[in-house]
Design an enzyme around this catalytic site. Structure first.
Site, PDB file in Angstrom:
ATOM      1  N   HIS A 231      65.394 -13.440   9.650  1.00 20.96           N
ATOM      2  CA  HIS A 231      64.641 -14.290  10.453  1.00 20.96           C
ATOM      3  C   HIS A 231      63.533 -13.304  11.128  1.00 20.96           C
ATOM      4  O   HIS A 231      63.685 -12.134  11.425  1.00 20.96           O
ATOM      5  CB  HIS A 231      65.483 -14.860  11.601  1.00 20.96           C
ATOM      6  CG  HIS A 231      65.065 -15.819  12.416  1.00 20.96           C
ATOM      7  ND1 HIS A 231      64.285 -15.643  13.480  1.00 20.96           N
ATOM      8  CD2 HIS A 231      65.120 -17.319  12.038  1.00 20.96           C
ATOM      9  CE1 HIS A 231      63.872 -16.891  13.885  1.00 20.96           C
ATOM     10  NE2 HIS A 231      64.528 -17.835  13.020  1.00 20.96           N
ATOM     11  N   HIS A 232      62.324 -14.068  11.490  1.00 24.89           N
ATOM     12  CA  HIS A 232      61.473 -13.071  12.084  1.00 24.89           C
ATOM     13  C   HIS A 232      61.682 -12.679  13.437  1.00 24.89           C
ATOM     14  O   HIS A 232      61.227 -11.524  13.918  1.00 24.89           O
ATOM     15  CB  HIS A 232      60.077 -14.064  12.273  1.00 24.89           C
ATOM     16  CG  HIS A 232      58.831 -13.336  11.983  1.00 24.89           C
ATOM     17  ND1 HIS A 232      58.708 -11.986  12.370  1.00 24.89           N
ATOM     18  CD2 HIS A 232      57.915 -13.662  11.648  1.00 24.89           C
ATOM     19  CE1 HIS A 232      57.415 -11.511  11.889  1.00 24.89           C
ATOM     20  NE2 HIS A 232      56.859 -12.547  11.570  1.00 24.89           N
ATOM     21  N   SER A 233      62.720 -13.181  14.212  1.00 25.24           N
ATOM     22  CA  SER A 233      63.461 -12.386  15.375  1.00 25.24           C
ATOM     23  C   SER A 233      63.877 -11.078  15.117  1.00 25.24           C
ATOM     24  O   SER A 233      63.929 -10.513  16.066  1.00 25.24           O
ATOM     25  CB  SER A 233      64.352 -13.623  15.911  1.00 25.24           C
ATOM     26  OG  SER A 233      65.401 -13.826  15.273  1.00 25.24           O
TER      27      SER A 233
ATOM     28  N   ASN B 122      60.745  -6.635  16.516  1.00 23.27           N
ATOM     29  CA  ASN B 122      59.164  -6.900  16.266  1.00 23.27           C
ATOM     30  C   ASN B 122      58.063  -6.243  17.464  1.00 23.27           C
ATOM     31  O   ASN B 122      58.657  -5.911  18.485  1.00 23.27           O
ATOM     32  CB  ASN B 122      58.892  -8.259  16.412  1.00 23.27           C
ATOM     33  CG  ASN B 122      59.344  -9.304  15.390  1.00 23.27           C
ATOM     34  OD1 ASN B 122      58.403  -9.695  14.571  1.00 23.27           O
ATOM     35  ND2 ASN B 122      60.511  -9.626  15.422  1.00 23.27           N
TER      36      ASN B 122
END
Length: 471
Positions: free
Chosen positions: A136-138, A301
């Site tokens: 997941h981008h999180s 990120n």
């Protein structure tokens, strides 16, 4: 428990705001031979991730988003939740592999467990197999995604390559030393009213140009609009050696050449659709890594972004490259990436409920300012293996959201520079035109670079000419 950083939590909110999107990013490695047995693969993978706490943690959210989500240990962690095995239908070639990637991209990761998966794809043509890693981008951005991929690979011997060219080491137990405790939060809350006015003025001065680029609508085109749940995916293989030759010939950067190729692809796509490319057609989101050296092994990120316009209206590929080089230099000199990073820092000081609901509201607005995404990440510079099997090729995978009907990820490996293109299924049936336009764009620039080199005076001849006595 460790709190999610503002941008990490933002990707959770963005996914929750739109039932049509899945924010999984990753890569697919194409390997030689046949995969290990399932028991052997699972046992070795379990050993490799044992030292990586984040891969055993899930997201815990508070009611009504009254506090920032946390990473918490999954008490029922089972590696079987995260590994799948499939075999593709005949002919099991690259096209079939890309079709499977598109199908997998549409599936959301299970929030009840750590947000990653590994899919082993058996029996590809030419005695190959593949390993798809999605998170997941999180959990990861492009740079930390490469670090996560390294976790699944065999260790690289130090003598195999210079220190700056090795695959990132597998991350150790993840502890964010900068995660604020209750005292830090209380102190920050007390100071906030006093420092906020000055910070707000500085922030507005730097952020307004970035915000304008995102809000002001781009020229009307088929590149921007509503998207459905299904995806298309295609890979485009190019040469990093060729890109470096172009860079050297025209005095630009590798990223400039990449964006010039992307511009060629979108120009070809618009022309094939019978649309007239104009200068304001394509405003593109270009992520910029803000990751410091001491955070290279953290899974999170650390990105900001630039919003340049790509000159799809220009016919000459060399002129397009020069315009891109100038525009990117201007964006960097104005501190656009630092401006967005300041916005993220400011968000960290606000109550999370305010940030969460603001993100959801923004996601619901029909944005028309940005029409595409292109992210370029440096991958392994040395040959890597997975449980003794050689990685032959590596393709990146990026999701789409916020009315962006296409997204392009670029990843280097050895002397390859591969483009992974994601499209909305219904509005991008011609995704192959975009891929071919990218390949053709690099071929055109390479031909121009070599023609330039062929007509340039030889350095020794030029020196002799300039040193000749004047009569």
């Amino acid at each position: 428990m460790t709190e999610l950083r503002p941008l990490d939590a933002g990707f959770i909110e963005l996914e929750d705001s739109d039932r049509h999107i899945s924010l999984g990013i990753g890569a697919v490695a194409i390997l030689s031979g046949t995969p290990p047995s399932r028991a052997e693969f699972t046992r070795e993978l379990g050993r490799r991730i044992a030292d990586n706490a984040r891969l055993r943690q899930r997201v815990h959210r508070a009611r009504l988003d009254l506090s920032t989500p946390n990473w918490e240990e999954d008490a029922n962690f089972d590696l079987a939740h995260h590994i799948r095995w499939i075999a593709l239908p005949e002919p099991a070639d690259d096209a079939a592999l890309f079709d499977f990637i598109a199908t997998d991209l549409a599936e959301r990761l299970d929030r009840d467990h750590p947000l990653w998966e590994c899919v082993v794809i058996e029996r590809l043509t030419d005695e190959r197999w593949a390993m798809l890693i999605k998170a997941h981008h999180s959990l990861v951005d492009g740079v930390s995604g490469v670090t996560m991929f390294a976790t699944f690979c065999d260790p690289v011997q130090e003598e195999a390559a210079p220190a700056d060219a090795s695959v990132p080491a597998a991350p150790a137990d993840i502890v964010d030393a900068h995660s604020p405790n209750w005292f830090d939060r209380t102190l920050s809350a007390v100071r906030l009213p006093f420092g906020l006015p000055g910070q707000a003025v500085d922030l507005l001065r730097s952020v307004l140009p970035v915000a304008a680029g995102a809000i002001i609508p781009a020229a009307e085109s088929s590149l921007n609009g509503s998207i459905g749940r299904q995806r298309r995916y295609i890979g485009a293989r190019t040469s990093l050696t060729d890109v470096r030759e172009i860079r050297a010939a025209f005095g630009t950067t590798v990223n400039d050449v990449v964006l010039a190729a992307v511009t060629s692809g979108y120009r070809a796509l618009l022309l094939a659709r019978g649309e007239r490319p104009v200068d304001d057609t394509l405003r593109i989101l270009v992520p910029v890594s803000m990751r410091p050296a001491d955070a290279m092994n953290l899974l999170d990120n650390r990105v900001s972004a630039l919003l340049p316009r790509l000159p799809v209206h220009l016919d000459d590929p060399v002129v397009r490259l020069r315009v891109i080089h100038t525009r990117m230099a201007e964006h960097k000199s104005k501190g656009a990436a630092q401006a967005e990073d300041s916005m993220i820092a400011m968000a960290a000081r606000l109550p999370f409920a305010t940030v969460a609901w603001s993100l959801r509201l923004a996601a619901l607005l029909p944005q028309r300012g940005v029409t595409a995404l292109a992210t370029n990440v440096r991958g392994p510079r040395v040959r890597v293996t997975v449980q003794g099997r050689e990685v032959l090729d590596l393709f990146p995978i990026v999701p789409i959201a916020m009315r962006l009907r296409t997204g392009i990820a670029i990843l280097s490996y050895l002397d390859h520079l591969n483009f992974g293109i994601t499209g909305d299924f219904d509005s991008t049936p011609d995704i192959e035109v975009l891929a071919e336009g990218i390949r053709s764009g690099i071929a055109e620039l390479l031909a121009a670079a070599r023609a330039r080199a062929a007509t340039a005076p030889h350095p020794r001849s030029a020196a002799s000419h300039h040193s000749a006595p004047t009569r």
